[in-house]
Design an enzyme around this catalytic site. Structure first.
Site, PDB file in Angstrom:
ATOM      1  CB  CYS A 143       3.139   7.668   2.751  1.00  0.00           C
ATOM      2  SG  CYS A 143       3.723   6.564   4.014  1.00  0.00           S
TER       3      CYS A 143
ATOM      4  CD  GLU B   3      -2.834  -1.063   2.462  1.00  0.00           C
ATOM      5  OE1 GLU B   3      -4.039  -1.323   2.310  1.00  0.00           O
ATOM      6  OE2 GLU B   3      -2.328  -0.848   3.572  1.00  0.00           O
TER       7      GLU B   3
ATOM      8  CB  CYS C 120       6.652  -1.476  16.205  1.00  0.00           C
ATOM      9  SG  CYS C 120       8.295  -0.939  15.719  1.00  0.00           S
TER      10      CYS C 120
ATOM     11  CB  CYS D 154       1.363   6.920  11.201  1.00  0.00           C
ATOM     12  SG  CYS D 154       1.851   8.452  10.493  1.00  0.00           S
TER      13      CYS D 154
ATOM     14  CB  CYS E 283       7.425  -4.614   8.989  1.00  0.00           C
ATOM     15  SG  CYS E 283       8.772  -3.705   9.775  1.00  0.00           S
TER      16      CYS E 283
ATOM     17  CB  CYS F 204       3.331  -0.835  13.715  1.00  0.00           C
ATOM     18  SG  CYS F 204       3.347  -0.578  11.934  1.00  0.00           S
TER      19      CYS F 204
HETATM   20  N1  SAH Z   1       9.637   1.514   9.927  1.00  0.00           N
HETATM   21  C1  SAH Z   1       9.786   2.922   9.818  1.00  0.00           C
HETATM   22  C2  SAH Z   1       8.762   3.595   8.922  1.00  0.00           C
HETATM   23  C3  SAH Z   1       7.322   3.143   8.987  1.00  0.00           C
HETATM   24  S1  SAH Z   1       6.269   3.714  10.234  1.00  0.00           S
HETATM   25  C4  SAH Z   1       9.815   3.563  11.177  1.00  0.00           C
HETATM   26  O1  SAH Z   1       9.598   2.871  12.162  1.00  0.00           O
HETATM   27  O2  SAH Z   1      10.135   4.755  11.269  1.00  0.00           O
HETATM   28  C5  SAH Z   1       6.148   5.448  10.094  1.00  0.00           C
HETATM   29  C6  SAH Z   1       5.846   6.121  11.441  1.00  0.00           C
HETATM   30  O3  SAH Z   1       4.552   5.713  11.943  1.00  0.00           O
HETATM   31  C7  SAH Z   1       6.846   5.721  12.534  1.00  0.00           C
HETATM   32  O4  SAH Z   1       7.271   6.852  13.252  1.00  0.00           O
HETATM   33  C8  SAH Z   1       6.031   4.803  13.458  1.00  0.00           C
HETATM   34  O5  SAH Z   1       6.519   4.833  14.778  1.00  0.00           O
HETATM   35  C9  SAH Z   1       4.655   5.410  13.310  1.00  0.00           C
HETATM   36  N2  SAH Z   1       3.558   4.485  13.665  1.00  0.00           N
HETATM   37  C10 SAH Z   1       3.532   3.139  13.559  1.00  0.00           C
HETATM   38  N3  SAH Z   1       2.347   2.655  13.983  1.00  0.00           N
HETATM   39  C11 SAH Z   1       1.599   3.734  14.354  1.00  0.00           C
HETATM   40  C12 SAH Z   1       0.272   3.881  14.842  1.00  0.00           C
HETATM   41  N4  SAH Z   1      -0.536   2.854  15.016  1.00  0.00           N
HETATM   42  N5  SAH Z   1      -0.145   5.145  15.105  1.00  0.00           N
HETATM   43  C13 SAH Z   1       0.635   6.231  14.881  1.00  0.00           C
HETATM   44  N6  SAH Z   1       1.888   6.135  14.399  1.00  0.00           N
HETATM   45  C14 SAH Z   1       2.370   4.902  14.140  1.00  0.00           C
END
Ligand code: SAH
Length: 351
Positions: A112, A99, A123, A339, A119, A126
């Site tokens: 984006c 996506e 985390c 995000c 991944c 996420c």
């Molecule tokens: N893997 C990379 C880029 C992808 S995530 C990274 O970790 O930076 C892009 C941003 O979205 C990151 O700052 C991550 O911490 C944030 N993110 C992930 N899950 C989220 C969520 N459920 N709500 C808000 N931000 C989130």
């Protein structure tokens, strides 16, 4: 179109100027034909051999036998009802789905891009992590998301963020090649400041990025103010500790002389207390950075988004700090385009 035959063809999108030049030589053409091809694909945004009027017929016949343009097929597009945000679903050649998101803010638009299918980083907050890791995207698959979106919309996007599915620094070479293709002044021609790579904090790769002197913007997802807090939500902190990460961040900011972006997802009662804000202020005191707070987008797990009072109380502690502070109000949460909301429930769509 003969679908099976088309699948066997090599994609031109993703190849850099040198690769297009040697491709031209390989088929018995002059080297400069590669430059012309580069110009059609990246600058003029053309994906039809018939329109490439300065290329000789023999070259076009040769190319169309063996090469196609796009490594991705656009499968679906959904549009937010709340904001001018669209989410695009693409299929890769081996049937994986990825996506990308297009956001408009006034007359600025940002794309984006995903860098991996799924991944591996895990985390806890996420949605992409729940898919597990399936595959690194090639530079072509990364850049084709941009190219296809650019050809659908009226005004080309002016910012690109590598913040979609995946961890860019675990697919380092392809991400850098994609960023180079976005930047190439003879091609897509996006300024260095228009391209942001966001990493969860893979310390050796941050060091490598610093050493190599790349000029794209770098963002680091800090998301916690202590090793314990980070460990609760980001198991990767075991391998890349908060101390090591901050040291690498500090070094990047001082050597590159560029402002680092620190991303901080605010999760209720986990990392959003005024005390946490004070600690954050202390941690970032001597790092050339800007802080981007991201109120958590809920994905159905145990974590909650703080209410606006809590967000404002956190912000109140960050008055008069030496670095700029912004809040990223995620766009397109009604279509799961915010995000951390990108995830494909059923991957591998067999064709
Ligand atoms: N893997 C990379 C880029 C992808 S995530 C990274 O970790 O930076 C892009 C941003 O979205 C990151 O700052 C991550 O911490 C944030 N993110 C992930 N899950 C989220 C969520 N459920 N709500 C808000 N931000 C989130």
């Amino acid at each position: 179109m003969d679908y099976a035959k088309n699948k066997e063809k090599v994609s031109l999108i993703g190849l850099c100027l040198d690769e297009l030049r040697s491709l031209s030589e390989q088929v018995g053409e002059k080297t400069f034909r590669g430059q012309q091809l580069f110009d059609w694909i990246y600058r003029k945004n053309i994906d039809d051999y018939n329109l490439m009027t300065n290329l000789p017929g023999t070259f076009i016949t040769e190319l169309s036998e063996k090469y196609k343009f796009h490594p991705l097929v656009l499968a679906h597009c959904s549009e937010s009802k709340k904001e001018p945000t669209k989410k695009f679903l693409f299929r890769t050649e081996n049937g994986h789905m990825i996506e990308s998101v297009l956001m408009h803010d006034g007359n600025r638009s940002t794309v984006c891009l995903s860098t991996q299918v799924g991944c591996a980083v895990d985390c806890q907050f996420c949605a992409t992590a729940q898919m597990g890791f399936l595959k690194n995207l090639t530079a072509g698959e990364i850049i084709d998301q941009f190219i296809q979106i650019r050809s659908i919309i009226e005004e080309p996007p002016i910012n690109v963020v590598f913040m979609g599915m995946g961890e860019p620094f675990l697919n380092y070479r392809s991400v850098i090649q994609a960023a180079e293709l976005l930047h190439q002044p003879d091609g897509i021609n996006l300024g260095f400041d228009r391209i942001t790579i966001s990493t969860v904090g893979i310390v050796p790769k941050i060091k490598r990025y610093t050493q190599e002197g790349h000029r794209y913007k770098l963002a680091i997802s800090l998301n916690g103010v202590s090793q314990e807090q980070r460990l609760m939500i980001m198991p990767i902190s075991k391998a890349h500790t908060l101390d090591d990460l901050l040291a690498a961040a500090r070094k990047y900011a001082s050597i590159s002389r560029r402002k680092l972006t620190i991303e901080y997802v605010l999760i209720e009662k986990l990392n959003d207390s005024p005390e946490d804000a004070k600690t954050l202020k202390r941690l970032l005191r001597d790092i050339r950075c800007k802080l981007n707070l991201i109120p958590y987008n809920e994905i159905g797990g145990p974590y909650r988004r703080p209410n606006d009072d809590r967000i404002n109380a956190f912000l109140a502690q960050l008055q008069n700090v030496s670095f700029p502070v912004t809040v990223r109000w995620s766009k397109g949460t009604d279509i799961d385009a915010g995000c951390g909301q990108l995830a494909i429930k059923e991957n591998i769509i067999n064709d």
